[in-house]
Write an enzyme that holds these catalytic residues in place. Structure first.
Site, PDB file in Angstrom:
ATOM      1  N   TYR A  79      -6.289  16.209  -9.102  1.00  0.00           N
ATOM      2  CA  TYR A  79      -5.388  15.221  -9.724  1.00  0.00           C
ATOM      3  C   TYR A  79      -4.304  15.967 -10.509  1.00  0.00           C
ATOM      4  O   TYR A  79      -3.120  15.619 -10.430  1.00  0.00           O
ATOM      5  CB  TYR A  79      -6.210  14.313 -10.638  1.00  0.00           C
ATOM      6  N   ASP A 136       0.881  -1.169   0.000  1.00  0.00           N
ATOM      7  CA  ASP A 136       0.000   0.000   0.000  1.00  0.00           C
ATOM      8  C   ASP A 136       0.919   1.219   0.000  1.00  0.00           C
ATOM      9  O   ASP A 136       1.563   1.501   1.014  1.00  0.00           O
ATOM     10  CB  ASP A 136      -0.887  -0.026   1.250  1.00  0.00           C
ATOM     11  N   VAL A 137       0.987   1.925  -1.120  1.00  0.00           N
ATOM     12  CA  VAL A 137       1.968   3.025  -1.233  1.00  0.00           C
ATOM     13  C   VAL A 137       1.658   4.194  -0.297  1.00  0.00           C
ATOM     14  O   VAL A 137       2.498   5.070  -0.109  1.00  0.00           O
ATOM     15  CB  VAL A 137       2.092   3.557  -2.678  1.00  0.00           C
ATOM     16  N   LYS A 186      -0.183  15.716  -9.898  1.00  0.00           N
ATOM     17  CA  LYS A 186       0.613  15.228 -11.029  1.00  0.00           C
ATOM     18  C   LYS A 186       1.615  16.292 -11.481  1.00  0.00           C
ATOM     19  O   LYS A 186       2.733  15.977 -11.869  1.00  0.00           O
ATOM     20  CB  LYS A 186      -0.302  14.792 -12.176  1.00  0.00           C
TER      21      LYS A 186
END
Lengths: 232, 202
Positions: free
Chosen positions: B167, B73-74, B171
């Protein structure tokens, strides 16, 4: 009269306030609650709303909101960085910027296209590209540049606009005792020979951005550093 | 290897190399992992859902490729450190670390004023904090191998996004994070890059 909410704290913010008042703005400074050791949950995203709304109530509906996030002035290598330092340099400024967007949207949006409110972020030019020692800060600043664009797209129909103003780290971190970083451009060698003055160089530009004549620019980034970045 | 793309190189270009891909159980992550394995690399699919990752790894092993799955699980720092440590222990090295996983893309979608805070938190944790953790956990092995760290970003991070603005924020942040790390780690012989595919996968 332009009514300006200035979100931030420190010597640079104080100087911007002075400069904007000299431009004839009515300015309210909103000092965000910035936890020194942010641990896991840095900010409640809606916390700034209260302060901003109180300030807007005192000031009247603002034409201009300026957010100056807190980022660390000195370099730290990522592998030497603690989680707390990472949060303070990267995640907390982003959280705060998102919180500001959420808070000021009702204050800025819904105006006429020629008189729409404007949200401006003021960041150091380290946002323009990654720099060794400033990985987290660069990431945060680039994230805010994307936030400015996304916000501009969402607010466009309301005539509200955004901008990012990038300034020399030498002026952004004015008053900080820590040295910037070795190898950073000697301002004397930059195009205009200096890093700029918040009162005489930056406040007039912010004033211009709040003017209806600048209403057609949105989501963009303006570099006002006297050429220091391109001179690197 | 066989490929529909005749311009691609062939042969065991990555023989003896070891790669770890977060979010490697499906989509773009699995595609990258498969391609690297076909070029001869040993590949670890580091993934949250082993019920998807294990069968994917098994299918690739049946095709003669060296692929295995590690649960990771990052958004949990210990998981990231553990997955990388296990990889280095089992394969003896790490040449390529690809952080591809992300969560919260669509729960953080829509008007910023209405975006789910949980979605925002998940985006920050899975993309930014996880990049930081991957960097810290992978640095020593990557330095030893003169390897490469790759962060998956997005076109949404280039010019912002109206549909998925948060998002786009994380990013964009990852893209400049990669640039900064590239500058910082150049003297260590580690390359850092970001890749922004236009892909929509699960």
């Amino acid at each position: 009269m332009i009514r300006t909410l200035l979100v931030g704290a420190g010597v640079f913010v104080d100087a911007l306030c002075e400069g904007l008042e000299a431009q004839g703005h009515a300015v309210a400074v909103v000092v965000p609650l910035r936890k020194p050791s942010a641990e896991v949950t840095p900010y409640d995203l809606d916390t700034p709303a209260t302060g901003l709304n109180v300030a807007a109530g005192l000031l009247g509906s603002p034409n201009l909101v300026i957010h100056v996030p807190a980022v660390p002035e000195g370099p730290t290598d990522v592998i030497d960085q603690t989680v707390e330092e990472w949060i303070a340099a990267c995640e907390a400024p982003l959280d705060e910027a998102v919180a500001v967007v959420r808070s000021v949207q009702p204050l800025l949006a819904g105006r006429s296209p020629t008189g729409g409110g404007r949200l401006v972020w003021v960041l150091p030019t380290t946002a323009l590209s990654g720099s060794a020692g400033f990985v987290a800060t660069g990431a945060a600043c680039e994230g805010i540049r994307a936030l400015a664009k996304g916000t501009a797209k969402q607010w466009g129909a309301d005539g509200a606009t955004t901008s990012v103003l990038l300034v020399d780290p030498g002026v952004f971190f004015a008053g900080c005792e820590a040295p910037l970083t070795e190898g950073m451009q000697d301002p004397a060698l930059a195009s205009l020979g200096r890093v700029g003055d918040p009162v005489s160089d930056l406040a007039p530009l912010l004033d211009l951005l709040a003017d209806p004549r600048a209403a057609f620019t949105t989501g963009g980034t303006i570099v006002a550093d006297g050429g220091t970045w391109m001179a690197l | 290897m066989t490929s529909n793309f005749t311009f691609l190189p062939t042969g065991p270009l990555l023989q003896g190399r070891v790669a770890l891909v977060t979010g490697g159980a499906s989509g773009v992550g699995l595609g990258m992992a498969t391609a690297m394995a076909r070029y001869g690399a040993s590949v670890v699919l580091a993934c949250l859902r082993t019920e998807t990752g294990e069968p994917a790894a098994a299918t690739l092993r049946e095709a003669g490729l060296d692929v295995r799955c590690i649960r990771c699980d990052v958004t949990v720092t210990d998981d990231v450190f553990s997955a990388i440590a296990t990889t280095v222990k089992e394969f003896g090295r790490l040449d390529c670390l690809i952080h591809n996983a992300v969560a919260g893309t669509f729960t953080g979608a829509g008007p910023i004023t209405e975006a789910s805070l949980d979605g925002w938190r998940m985006l920050v944790a899975s993309s930014l904090r996880a990049s930081f953790d991957c960097a810290r956990a992978g640095h020593a092995a990557l330095q030893k191998a003169k390897g490469s760290l790759v962060l998956l970003t997005s076109a949404a991070g280039m010019e912002g996004s109206a549909a998925i603005p948060l998002y786009g924020v994380v990013k964009a942040a990852q893209r400049t994070l990669a640039k900064g790390l590239a500058a910082e780690w150049g003297p260590d012989g580690i390359r850092v890059n970001s890749v922004a595919p236009l892909a929509l996968t699960k």
